[in-house]
Design a protein around this motif. Structure first.
Motif, short mmCIF file in Angstrom:
data_model
loop_
_atom_site.label_atom_id
_atom_site.label_comp_id
_atom_site.label_asym_id
_atom_site.label_seq_id
_atom_site.Cartn_x
_atom_site.Cartn_y
_atom_site.Cartn_z
N UNK A 73 -8.76 10.99 -5.94
CA UNK A 73 -8.91 9.60 -5.77
C UNK A 73 -8.18 8.68 -4.76
N UNK A 74 -7.88 9.18 -3.84
CA UNK A 74 -7.03 8.54 -2.96
C UNK A 74 -7.94 7.44 -2.19
N UNK A 75 -7.19 6.09 -2.10
CA UNK A 75 -8.04 5.05 -1.58
C UNK A 75 -6.76 4.17 -0.68
N UNK A 76 -7.17 3.62 0.34
CA UNK A 76 -6.37 2.87 1.26
C UNK A 76 -6.98 1.38 1.65
N UNK A 110 9.81 3.55 -0.83
CA UNK A 110 8.57 2.85 -1.09
C UNK A 110 9.05 1.79 -2.10
N UNK A 111 9.84 2.42 -2.99
CA UNK A 111 10.17 1.32 -4.46
C UNK A 111 11.08 0.06 -3.84
N UNK A 159 0.13 -2.34 3.20
CA UNK A 159 -1.14 -1.69 2.81
C UNK A 159 -1.00 -1.47 1.25
N UNK A 160 -2.26 -1.53 0.63
CA UNK A 160 -2.32 -0.99 -0.75
C UNK A 160 -3.00 0.64 -0.65
N UNK A 178 -0.50 2.77 -8.15
CA UNK A 178 -1.04 1.60 -7.24
C UNK A 178 0.15 1.18 -6.55
N UNK A 179 0.16 1.16 -5.18
CA UNK A 179 1.26 1.12 -4.49
C UNK A 179 1.07 0.10 -3.17
N UNK A 180 2.22 -0.63 -3.15
CA UNK A 180 2.08 -1.39 -1.63
C UNK A 180 3.24 -0.91 -0.72
#
Length: 316
Positions: free
Chosen positions: A28-31, A65-66, A42-43, A5-7
């Motif tokens: 299972x990629x979702x944006x 990203x971190x 964006x999540x 789970x990324x911001x």
């Protein structure tokens, strides 16, 4: 499988999505555009086979990203999905052999913190072991080994050395040394109190103790067992098979050796004290040596797999 789970900062979302789509073993990629508020961005959600997790995290960190967003990783205990099954089949290697170096560093950092709770566990475990060595009770010795939290700092030292993280290695070594020092001082006082109460007496140390005499009589097997325990302990951490750590804990005599040294010191039995100290040092050195070598071997294997990594065309 792992769930990420990324911001993501909006200007890097497309790059992140492209990396995920091209990485073998992802699905299972979702944006969710603009869904994040703190920090704003964006999540992005996705699942990835454990074998491919470290490579994906490496590339995400290369995009910072971190630093500018966030990356959260969770283990998926159950995934009923044919796509997930295919992703695991596509990823090279086996999940049990995969090492998530970021997860390992984070876990050992937490376990090697010199906290009140850590010190309390060390002191209590050493006091239980003191009762065990005086009573020649193997059950108490095994219980003390299981309670002792010393493998966390030992793993932290190994991880810090292999990952070239001097702060982690130093804080782990401090936690290890201070923890044992505090436990042995407290157990020496505990022994004197028990003697004043008539529960301990010098004759208990002098009489034959067939179940626990090995604690102050180190031999080559002490070092061999420590080496094997170090290998097993590191493998249990890197493969997420934490249940094996219990077996590691009760296969080495670090806490009982510290306890016997403390009790022997309280009665002036210096021969037993030095023998116990030697046993303690043999175990600590053996575990750390084996841990470092095991992690180096796993790192070499990881680099080999990374060197042969192949991309797949973007998923449709």
């Amino acid at each position: 499988m792992l769930h990420l789970r990324m911001i993501i900062p909006p200007d890097r979302t497309d790059a992140v999505v492209r990396i995920i789509e091209e990485t073998v073993g992802t699905t299972h990629l979702a944006v969710l555009p603009g869904a994040a508020r703190i920090p704003a961005g964006d999540i992005v959600l996705c699942d990835v086979a454990r074998e491919a997790g470290d490579e994906l995290l490496h590339e995400l960190r290369a995009l910072s990203i971190d630093k500018d967003g966030s990356i959260a990783v969770e283990n998926i205990d159950l995934s009923l999905s044919e796509r997930a099954d295919r992703a695991e089949e596509e990823a090279p290697g086996e999940a049990a052999d995969a090492v998530l170096w970021e997860q390992l560093t984070g876990a050992t950092h937490e376990e090697s913190t010199l906290s009140i709770t850590y010190a309390a566990f060390m002191i209590v475990a050493t006091m239980i072991a003191a009762c065990g060595v005086v009573l020649d009770n193997a059950i108490l010795i095994v219980g003390a080994m299981a309670v002792g939290p010393e493998f966390g700092p030992l793993a932290g030292v190994c991880t810090g050395l292999v990952q070239r993280a001097p702060k982690l290695a130093a804080r782990s070594l401090v936690a290890l040394l201070v923890g044992f020092a505090a436990a042995m001082v407290a157990t020496t006082v505990f022994s004197l109190v028990m003697d004043a109460l008539g529960l301990f007496h010098p004759g208990m140390l002098d009489k034959p103790r067939p179940n626990t005499s090995f604690i102050w009589q180190p031999d080559p097997f002490s070092f061999v067992v420590a080496l094997l325990a170090g290998v097993a302990g590191v493998l249990s951490l890197t493969s997420a098979k934490s249940g094996a750590l219990v077996g590691v804990a009760i296969s080495v005599t670090t806490v009982p050796a510290g306890a016997n040294a403390a009790v022997a010191l309280s009665y002036g039995e210096f021969a037993q004290m030095w023998g116990s100290a030697e046993q303690l040092l043999l175990n600590l050195c053996g575990i750390m040596l084996a841990g470092v070598l095991t992690l180096l071997g796993q790192k070499l294997l990881w680099r080999t797999q990374r060197g042969h990594w192949r991309r797949t065309p973007p998923k449709t």
